[in-house]
Motif scaffolding. Structure first.
Motif, PDB file in Angstrom:
ATOM      1  N   ASP A  44       0.775  -1.131  -0.121  1.00  0.00           N
ATOM      2  CA  ASP A  44       0.242   0.178   0.135  1.00  0.00           C
ATOM      3  C   ASP A  44       0.913   1.216   0.029  1.00  0.00           C
ATOM      4  N   GLU A  45       2.006   1.175   0.793  1.00  0.00           N
ATOM      5  CA  GLU A  45       2.869   2.324   0.848  1.00  0.00           C
ATOM      6  C   GLU A  45       3.645   2.550  -0.410  1.00  0.00           C
ATOM      7  N   ARG A  46       4.027   1.378  -1.222  1.00  0.00           N
ATOM      8  CA  ARG A  46       4.594   1.469  -2.504  1.00  0.00           C
ATOM      9  C   ARG A  46       3.574   2.210  -3.530  1.00  0.00           C
ATOM     10  N   VAL A  47       2.232   1.863  -3.217  1.00  0.00           N
ATOM     11  CA  VAL A  47       1.476   2.409  -4.428  1.00  0.00           C
ATOM     12  C   VAL A  47       1.128   3.956  -4.141  1.00  0.00           C
ATOM     13  N   ARG A  48       1.140   4.253  -2.558  1.00  0.00           N
ATOM     14  CA  ARG A  48       1.049   5.780  -2.435  1.00  0.00           C
ATOM     15  C   ARG A  48       2.209   6.656  -2.876  1.00  0.00           C
ATOM     16  N   VAL A  49       3.352   6.024  -2.686  1.00  0.00           N
ATOM     17  CA  VAL A  49       4.637   6.713  -3.269  1.00  0.00           C
ATOM     18  C   VAL A  49       4.531   6.789  -4.632  1.00  0.00           C
ATOM     19  N   LYS A  51       1.927   7.009  -6.646  1.00  0.00           N
ATOM     20  CA  LYS A  51       0.979   7.859  -6.966  1.00  0.00           C
ATOM     21  C   LYS A  51       1.587   9.352  -6.829  1.00  0.00           C
ATOM     22  N   GLU A  52       2.216   9.459  -5.697  1.00  0.00           N
ATOM     23  CA  GLU A  52       2.777  10.799  -5.815  1.00  0.00           C
ATOM     24  C   GLU A  52       3.804  11.191  -6.898  1.00  0.00           C
ATOM     25  N   TRP A 173      -6.313  -1.894  -5.876  1.00  0.00           N
ATOM     26  CA  TRP A 173      -5.968  -0.426  -5.745  1.00  0.00           C
ATOM     27  C   TRP A 173      -6.709   0.216  -6.992  1.00  0.00           C
TER      28      TRP A 173
END
Length: 695
Positions: A44-49, A51-52, A173
């Motif tokens: 989930d954190e990989r996806v957040r990064v 996306k940023e 996601w």
């Protein structure tokens, strides 16, 4: 240059120029973006990064580069996007992960989707606001894609979708899914499929993530129960979803293969930090060659896509090459890592452990390795009788078979004049054709000797093989009678040196595996003067490329013979080519020879030393592999002097021994990688066709 480093729609420069500007932009924001290069174990954190990162790239105009303005892009084409992906990987940013589907889905959506809907949705994909998944596979329709049972039923202006998808990457996601559903009868197979855009947050959709063997929840099961989509959600024509899907797969196996290659190149660099065992170092060198073949092959596919083409079944070759390269690289990683990745002591090792496990699935996702072989055989090999050749090769083959002899044929071609000007593109094509024709016809010529003497000076040739004996003695092989070239240049631990032919003790007779003009001798090099390294390096590079082209000719000839034999020879009441084991051997041979042809072509455009070394390595490996596989298809007849196969096979074995054996070249490349920490690409972006041209 007219590149935009902000959101403005300025003119688009060439992929090379845009890459240079993007590299500078990344450098300018290096510290600001440091957190975007940090590894994360949590998906989930990989996806957040990511996306940023995608949002920042979009706001600055870089994520829009290479996409049409109608969907929020800046213009340009797939080659521009490829340049951006390579720069991101080189700068240490993480793999594209959920945004890999941009290259898989977005081209098909832009090409076949409803214009108004795509204008609304696709900019959200580019900006990272929304991610998508791909709904193809089902419990009863994996590699057998035409067996899809999820159904879409028309209801006025809408469609009602019911069914069950599985192995849908990134659905956990994803906001939307590009879904294949049956709109015709089940018996219509692929002719009854249609493609739809489905909102995964719509009523009736249930997404259930699946944890993979490596711990990642990348996959999911998705259930559709009376899910309603509008008429504009249809992508392409009703019952013509197969066309959309095949185009999508060709995009996946072109640009996705390029993206994956940039990631594997980065991983190969990191592996070199740990390698100490000679076998592992040689394997690293082989991976350099694998990635070079994949690099030039995927670029060729993207060139076709940039020209609005559709590579079709040829893209299956890309998938096979990528699978083999990825699995070989991570098998090497497993060897190099202490404990074979049985344990991970830090986050970096945890990620490598996850990637190693994922590499085992490379031969499953996107169509299994076996399905690629079936596609290659049925679409590219079945019905084949003779490898197509251009007018250059046809002319050269006629010269090789001149009634007055191959040497007379070379004179008729004006070979000595041609090799005198390697700067001319037509001349390089003609040289490649001569050596390819020599390989196909198995005709011994002095072509290599003439080429080397032209590069080194009329009275000088190059030793095509050396073996260092006791003290300062060297055994050497030259590809010309020793009285023709008074001076011989050879490589030594202290660099290039030259010796006089008269100082060599020549052997009276040496039996070579393939007939030719080669002779051997022994010489003392203790007082041999040095020779101009730049001149010798150039001659060695061009000689390696020429030999690789000759090996390609022999490989094609062996392949043609095996395919024709399999079509004619009967066993157990059926032709050999009806047996899947034979089909797979021929498919593997075709995949390998396609890689070699791409490498020879790419090297012929640049003639740089790295590309020539890698291509010569590939020629030795592939020549041996195709020789063994085609001999297996031919059976006993192929192992006789009566059949021409032995001449071609002997030729590739001999070629492998000249100007660097494949195993030795792999060790040399691996050693250099370990020493410098830099993967030799073979050809830079600027040396690839179309990369220096503006959109």
């Amino acid at each position: 240059m007219t590149s935009a480093a902000n959101g403005a729609d300025a003119g688009v420069a060439s992929p090379v120029e845009e890459a240079i500007a993007f590299r500078q932009w990344l450098a300018d924001h290096h510290d600001e973006f440091a957190h975007l290069r940090v590894l994360h174990a949590d998906a989930d954190e990989r996806v957040r990064v990511l996306k940023e990162l995608q949002a920042r790239l979009y706001d600055a105009g870089w994520a829009r580069l290479g996409w049409p303005s109608e969907i929020g892009g800046r213009g340009g084409n797939i080659l521009h996007r490829a340049a951006i992906y390579e720069e991101l990987a080189n700068a240490g940013y993480p793999p594209r992960f959920v945004f890999e589907h941009l290259e898989v889905l977005l081209p098909s959506l832009a090409r076949f989707g409803d214009p108004a809907l795509m204008t609304e949705l696709l900019p959200r994909m580019l900006s990272g606001e929304e991610t998508w998944s791909q709904g193809f596979s089902e419990p009863g329709a994996g590699s057998d894609f035409a067996a899809v049972r999820t159904r879409a039923t028309q209801d006025g202006d809408n469609w009602i979708i019911n069914g069950h998808k599985i192995w849908t990457s990134w659905s956990k996601w994803a906001k939307r899914c590009l879904l294949v559903a049956r709109t015709g009868s089940f018996e219509s197979r692929h002719r009854g499929l249609s493609v739809f855009v489905v909102d995964l947050e719509a009523p009736g959709v249930t997404v259930s993530p699946i944890n993979q063997s490596n711990g990642s929840p990348e996959l999911a099961e998705v259930f559709f129960d009376d899910v309603t989509v509008g008429s504009t959600a249809l992508v392409g024509e009703i019952n013509d979803g197969w066309t959309v899907a095949m185009y999508l797969l060709s995009c996946e196996r072109g640009s996705f293969a390029w993206q994956r290659n940039t990631f594997l190149t980065r991983r190969l660099t990191e592996l070199a930090e740990r390698a100490t065992d000679p076998t592992d170092i040689e394997r690293l060198g082989n991976s350099v060659a694998d990635l070079f073949a994949m690099r030039v092959r995927s670029w060729s596919t993207m060139l076709e896509l940039a020209a609005d083409g559709s590579p079709g079944p040829q893209s299956a070759v890309n998938k096979a090459l990528l699978t083999d390269a990825e699995q070989y690289l991570f098998h090497t990683a497993d060897r190099i890592h202490p404990g074979g990745f049985m344990w991970a002591q830090n986050l970096r090792e945890e990620v490598l452990q996850e990637e190693l496990l994922f590499s085992h699935a490379a031969s499953i996702y996107g169509g299994t390795r076996q399905i690629q072989n079936i596609t290659v055989y049925r679409q590219l090999v079945a019905g084949h009788t003779r490898t197509e050749t251009d007018e250059y090769v046809e002319t050269a083959m006629a010269a090789m078979l001149d009634p007055a002899g191959a040497e007379a044929g070379l004179d008729t071609l004006g070979f000595d004049e041609v090799v005198g000007d390697l700067g001319d593109t037509d001349n390089r094509r003609a040289i490649a054709a001569v050596f390819e024709a020599a390989g196909r016809t198995a005709q011994p010529t002095t072509g290599l000797a003439r080429l080397l003497e032209s590069l080194l000076g009329g009275d000088t040739t190059l030793a095509v093989a050396t073996e260092h004996l006791a003290d300062a003695e060297v055994r050497l092989v030259v590809d010309v009678n020793q009285t023709t070239a008074p001076r011989i240049v050879l490589a030594t631990p202290r660099g290039w040196v030259s010796v006089l032919s008269s100082d060599v003790t020549w052997n009276e007779a040496t039996q070579f595996l393939a007939p030719g003009n080669m002779v051997t001798g022994v010489v003392d090099i203790s007082e041999a003067p040095s020779f101009d390294a730049a001149v010798a390096d150039r001659a060695e590079a061009v000689g390696r490329w020429a030999l690789a082209c000759e090996a390609l000719g022999a490989v094609d000839a062996m392949f043609d013979a095996a395919v024709n034999h399999a079509a004619e020879r009967e066993q157990f009441g059926a032709t050999l080519n009806s047996f899947q084991a034979v089909q797979f051997m021929l498919a593997e041979s075709h995949i390998a020879r396609t890689a070699l042809r791409e490498a020879c072509s790419a090297t012929g455009r640049t003639l740089n030393g790295d590309a020539a070394m890698i291509t010569k390595l590939l020629a030795g490996r592939i020549g041996r592999r195709v020789g063994a596989e085609t001999l297996q298809v031919l059976g006993a007849i192929g192992f006789t002097q009566e059949h021409p196969h032995h001449g071609w096979f002997h030729r590739v074995l001999t070629i492998d021994a000249l100007l660097g054996r494949s195993a030795a070249l792999a060790r040399e490349l691996g050693t250099r990688l370990v020493r410098t920490g830099k993967v030799p690409l073979g050809v830079d972006l600027s040396e690839l066709p179309g990369a220096s041209s503006s959109a």
